[in-house]
Design a protein around this motif. Sequence first.
Motif, PDB file in Angstrom:
ATOM      1  N   LYS A  43       4.120   5.166   2.837  1.00 39.21           N
ATOM      2  CA  LYS A  43       4.539   6.549   3.040  1.00 39.21           C
ATOM      3  C   LYS A  43       4.214   7.041   4.450  1.00 39.21           C
ATOM      4  CE  LYS A  43       3.955  11.235   1.178  1.00 39.21           C
ATOM      5  NZ  LYS A  43       3.263  12.079   0.169  1.00 39.21           N
ATOM      6  N   SER A  44       3.020   6.725   4.917  1.00 36.70           N
ATOM      7  CA  SER A  44       2.534   7.278   6.187  1.00 36.70           C
ATOM      8  C   SER A  44       3.088   6.572   7.421  1.00 36.70           C
ATOM      9  CB  SER A  44       1.005   7.231   6.233  1.00 36.70           C
ATOM     10  OG  SER A  44       0.445   7.922   5.148  1.00 36.70           O
ATOM     11  N   LEU A  45       3.425   5.298   7.275  1.00 33.73           N
ATOM     12  CA  LEU A  45       3.895   4.539   8.427  1.00 33.73           C
ATOM     13  C   LEU A  45       5.322   4.016   8.251  1.00 33.73           C
ATOM     14  CD1 LEU A  45       0.741   2.456   9.475  1.00 33.73           C
ATOM     15  CD2 LEU A  45       1.777   4.370  10.693  1.00 33.73           C
ATOM     16  N   ILE A  46       5.522   3.198   7.238  1.00 34.69           N
ATOM     17  CA  ILE A  46       6.813   2.524   7.080  1.00 34.69           C
ATOM     18  C   ILE A  46       7.961   3.518   6.901  1.00 34.69           C
ATOM     19  CG2 ILE A  46       8.119   0.880   5.664  1.00 34.69           C
ATOM     20  CD1 ILE A  46       5.453  -0.502   5.037  1.00 34.69           C
ATOM     21  N   GLU A  47       7.732   4.572   6.153  1.00 38.35           N
ATOM     22  CA  GLU A  47       8.796   5.556   5.889  1.00 38.35           C
ATOM     23  C   GLU A  47       8.731   6.768   6.824  1.00 38.35           C
ATOM     24  OE1 GLU A  47       8.334   6.449   1.773  1.00 38.35           O
ATOM     25  OE2 GLU A  47       9.062   4.497   1.092  1.00 38.35           O
ATOM     26  N   ASN A  48       7.808   6.726   7.773  1.00 37.65           N
ATOM     27  CA  ASN A  48       7.662   7.847   8.715  1.00 37.65           C
ATOM     28  C   ASN A  48       8.799   7.797   9.743  1.00 37.65           C
ATOM     29  OD1 ASN A  48       6.792   9.557  10.905  1.00 37.65           O
ATOM     30  ND2 ASN A  48       4.721   9.453  10.070  1.00 37.65           N
ATOM     31  N   LYS A  49       9.501   8.897   9.895  1.00 39.99           N
ATOM     32  CA  LYS A  49      10.661   8.941  10.799  1.00 39.99           C
ATOM     33  C   LYS A  49      10.267   8.790  12.271  1.00 39.99           C
ATOM     34  CE  LYS A  49      10.676  13.996  11.152  1.00 39.99           C
ATOM     35  NZ  LYS A  49      11.471  15.241  10.960  1.00 39.99           N
ATOM     36  N   ASN A  50       9.001   9.027  12.575  1.00 38.16           N
ATOM     37  CA  ASN A  50       8.529   8.897  13.957  1.00 38.16           C
ATOM     38  C   ASN A  50       7.979   7.502  14.264  1.00 38.16           C
ATOM     39  OD1 ASN A  50       9.113  11.595  14.615  1.00 38.16           O
ATOM     40  ND2 ASN A  50       7.176  12.271  13.712  1.00 38.16           N
ATOM     41  N   VAL A  51       8.099   6.616  13.297  1.00 45.11           N
ATOM     42  CA  VAL A  51       7.558   5.264  13.452  1.00 45.11           C
ATOM     43  C   VAL A  51       8.686   4.238  13.358  1.00 45.11           C
ATOM     44  CG1 VAL A  51       5.987   3.521  12.527  1.00 45.11           C
ATOM     45  CG2 VAL A  51       5.346   5.956  12.460  1.00 45.11           C
ATOM     46  N   GLU A  52       8.730   3.342  14.322  1.00 46.74           N
ATOM     47  CA  GLU A  52       9.656   2.213  14.279  1.00 46.74           C
ATOM     48  C   GLU A  52       8.833   0.937  14.136  1.00 46.74           C
ATOM     49  OE1 GLU A  52      13.194   0.010  16.870  1.00 46.74           O
ATOM     50  OE2 GLU A  52      11.895   1.510  17.819  1.00 46.74           O
ATOM     51  N   ILE A  53       9.095   0.195  13.081  1.00 45.25           N
ATOM     52  CA  ILE A  53       8.352  -1.046  12.841  1.00 45.25           C
ATOM     53  C   ILE A  53       9.276  -2.234  13.069  1.00 45.25           C
ATOM     54  CG2 ILE A  53       7.106  -2.446  11.164  1.00 45.25           C
ATOM     55  CD1 ILE A  53       6.016   0.056   9.937  1.00 45.25           C
ATOM     56  N   LEU A  54       8.840  -3.113  13.962  1.00 45.01           N
ATOM     57  CA  LEU A  54       9.575  -4.341  14.253  1.00 45.01           C
ATOM     58  C   LEU A  54       8.830  -5.514  13.624  1.00 45.01           C
ATOM     59  CD1 LEU A  54      10.322  -3.699  18.033  1.00 45.01           C
ATOM     60  CD2 LEU A  54      11.723  -3.085  16.079  1.00 45.01           C
ATOM     61  N   GLU A  55       9.577  -6.429  13.047  1.00 47.90           N
ATOM     62  CA  GLU A  55       8.976  -7.558  12.336  1.00 47.90           C
ATOM     63  C   GLU A  55       9.222  -8.865  13.089  1.00 47.90           C
ATOM     64  OE1 GLU A  55       9.374  -9.816   7.984  1.00 47.90           O
ATOM     65  OE2 GLU A  55      10.628  -8.076   8.481  1.00 47.90           O
ATOM     66  N   THR A  56       8.218  -9.698  13.142  1.00 49.62           N
ATOM     67  CA  THR A  56       8.335 -11.023  13.741  1.00 49.62           C
ATOM     68  C   THR A  56       7.718 -12.049  12.804  1.00 49.62           C
ATOM     69  OG1 THR A  56       7.701 -12.427  15.618  1.00 49.62           O
ATOM     70  CG2 THR A  56       6.172 -10.688  15.030  1.00 49.62           C
ATOM     71  N   ASP A  57       8.215 -13.270  12.858  1.00 50.33           N
ATOM     72  CA  ASP A  57       7.604 -14.321  12.029  1.00 50.33           C
ATOM     73  C   ASP A  57       6.520 -15.065  12.795  1.00 50.33           C
ATOM     74  OD1 ASP A  57       9.143 -15.686  13.818  1.00 50.33           O
ATOM     75  OD2 ASP A  57      10.377 -16.748  12.349  1.00 50.33           O
ATOM     76  N   GLU A  58       6.273 -14.628  14.031  1.00 49.57           N
ATOM     77  CA  GLU A  58       5.226 -15.262  14.845  1.00 49.57           C
ATOM     78  C   GLU A  58       3.862 -14.633  14.557  1.00 49.57           C
ATOM     79  OE1 GLU A  58       5.982 -16.427  19.034  1.00 49.57           O
ATOM     80  OE2 GLU A  58       7.723 -15.108  18.828  1.00 49.57           O
ATOM     81  N   HIS A  59       2.824 -15.450  14.694  1.00 50.43           N
ATOM     82  CA  HIS A  59       1.450 -14.937  14.646  1.00 50.43           C
ATOM     83  C   HIS A  59       0.986 -14.788  16.099  1.00 50.43           C
ATOM     84  CE1 HIS A  59       1.824 -16.189  10.477  1.00 50.43           C
ATOM     85  NE2 HIS A  59       0.744 -15.469  10.215  1.00 50.43           N
ATOM     86  N   ILE A  60       1.272 -13.620  16.648  1.00 53.08           N
ATOM     87  CA  ILE A  60       1.003 -13.381  18.069  1.00 53.08           C
ATOM     88  C   ILE A  60      -0.502 -13.250  18.292  1.00 53.08           C
ATOM     89  CG2 ILE A  60       1.505 -11.893  20.033  1.00 53.08           C
ATOM     90  CD1 ILE A  60       4.023 -10.978  18.528  1.00 53.08           C
ATOM     91  N   LYS A  61      -0.995 -13.951  19.294  1.00 49.56           N
ATOM     92  CA  LYS A  61      -2.437 -13.997  19.536  1.00 49.56           C
ATOM     93  C   LYS A  61      -2.881 -13.014  20.606  1.00 49.56           C
ATOM     94  CE  LYS A  61      -3.460 -17.045  16.466  1.00 49.56           C
ATOM     95  NZ  LYS A  61      -4.284 -16.664  15.306  1.00 49.56           N
ATOM     96  N   LEU A  62      -2.470 -11.766  20.448  1.00 47.52           N
ATOM     97  CA  LEU A  62      -2.974 -10.706  21.327  1.00 47.52           C
ATOM     98  C   LEU A  62      -2.707  -9.359  20.673  1.00 47.52           C
ATOM     99  CD1 LEU A  62      -0.323  -9.230  22.905  1.00 47.52           C
ATOM    100  CD2 LEU A  62      -0.350 -11.391  24.099  1.00 47.52           C
ATOM    101  N   PHE A  63      -3.565  -8.404  20.993  1.00 49.74           N
ATOM    102  CA  PHE A  63      -3.435  -7.023  20.512  1.00 49.74           C
ATOM    103  C   PHE A  63      -3.151  -6.177  21.749  1.00 49.74           C
ATOM    104  CE2 PHE A  63      -5.389  -3.886  17.250  1.00 49.74           C
ATOM    105  CZ  PHE A  63      -4.566  -2.857  17.699  1.00 49.74           C
ATOM    106  N   SER A 118       0.845  -1.196   0.000  1.00 48.95           N
ATOM    107  CA  SER A 118       0.000   0.000   0.000  1.00 48.95           C
ATOM    108  C   SER A 118       0.878   1.243   0.000  1.00 48.95           C
ATOM    109  CB  SER A 118      -0.909   0.007   1.231  1.00 48.95           C
ATOM    110  OG  SER A 118      -1.482   1.278   1.434  1.00 48.95           O
ATOM    111  N   ARG A 119       0.758   2.075  -1.032  1.00 50.02           N
ATOM    112  CA  ARG A 119       1.538   3.314  -1.103  1.00 50.02           C
ATOM    113  C   ARG A 119       1.255   4.206   0.110  1.00 50.02           C
ATOM    114  NH1 ARG A 119       1.146   5.579  -7.305  1.00 50.02           N
ATOM    115  NH2 ARG A 119       2.215   3.833  -8.356  1.00 50.02           N
ATOM    116  N   TYR A 120      -0.021   4.240   0.465  1.00 50.07           N
ATOM    117  CA  TYR A 120      -0.448   5.095   1.570  1.00 50.07           C
ATOM    118  C   TYR A 120       0.217   4.674   2.881  1.00 50.07           C
ATOM    119  CZ  TYR A 120      -3.635   7.317   4.916  1.00 50.07           C
ATOM    120  OH  TYR A 120      -4.162   8.049   5.950  1.00 50.07           O
ATOM    121  N   LEU A 121       0.171   3.380   3.197  1.00 50.36           N
ATOM    122  CA  LEU A 121       0.761   2.893   4.437  1.00 50.36           C
ATOM    123  C   LEU A 121       2.280   2.964   4.394  1.00 50.36           C
ATOM    124  CD1 LEU A 121      -1.474  -0.207   5.311  1.00 50.36           C
ATOM    125  CD2 LEU A 121      -1.635   2.143   6.163  1.00 50.36           C
TER     126      LEU A 121
END
Length: 266
Positions: free
Chosen positions: A200-220, A195-198
């Motif tokens: 630009k707005s999230l992944i490339e946002n300097k105020n956002v840090e995205i961590l990746e996991t290969d687990e399907h975590i069962k909680l929000f 998604s171009r929108y996401l």
Amino acid sequence: MSRDIAKNNNAQEFKNVKYLLTSSMRTLILVVLYNKKKNLNEIRDELHKPSATILHGLKELEENNLIKKDRKYYSLTSNGYLLATNVIKLIDNWHSIEKNKIFWNNHDLRGIPENFLNKLYLLKDAELISSTTSDLSNAFNKYIELISASKELTIILPIYSENHFKYIIKLLKSNQLNSLTLLVNTEILQTMQKSRYLKKSLIENKNVEILETDEHIKLFLTYSTDFMALTLFFKDNHYDDSQIIIDNHKSAIKWSKELFNFYSRR
């Protein structure tokens, strides 16, 4: 050899806890003496029990080296203090579960590691918010209200939710939200990247840090300096957005932070 020692220690601990819990008087005395030493009159005033009943309990605890007497005052021994600490945690855990038993009973708890389930007493003041037939978005609206007042957010996001993304991006663009740490699984991140929108707005946002996991975590899980919020999955693996646990106490926020760190380290 070490297994035998551990087994014997566990057996002795179980025996000690059983010894306490089979007598409400012994348990109450330990709890009453937990913070400070007290004389018989003070113990009686707190427990509202006859002196004879209390004295019987005091004698039993003294014989088992759980309390000691110095002149007129009773206090916990080191063993008594350790045992009382665990009993209080057990009581608080029970209270926490019982208070929001609908939430805990209705959901899949496998996303919460055992050592965190053992610390549910830290959520004993949590409030359950549920949606109703007349207001299907009640829980979600409460969540949006909470994050809208936050400057920093840390989130374990186990689902791809355009609704959540929309509100989070809105907060980032308005500079209401200064910092966001997001933990998502690989599948969700790959979908976000499409998604171009996401992107630009999230992944490339300097105020956002995205961590990746290969687990399907069962909680929000979401927490900030002011609150924590938790939603779970049903036991059939479907995400439930109709019930949310929220808590603004430091103990609950600490529990959330440690749970996030547990998953982020993995």
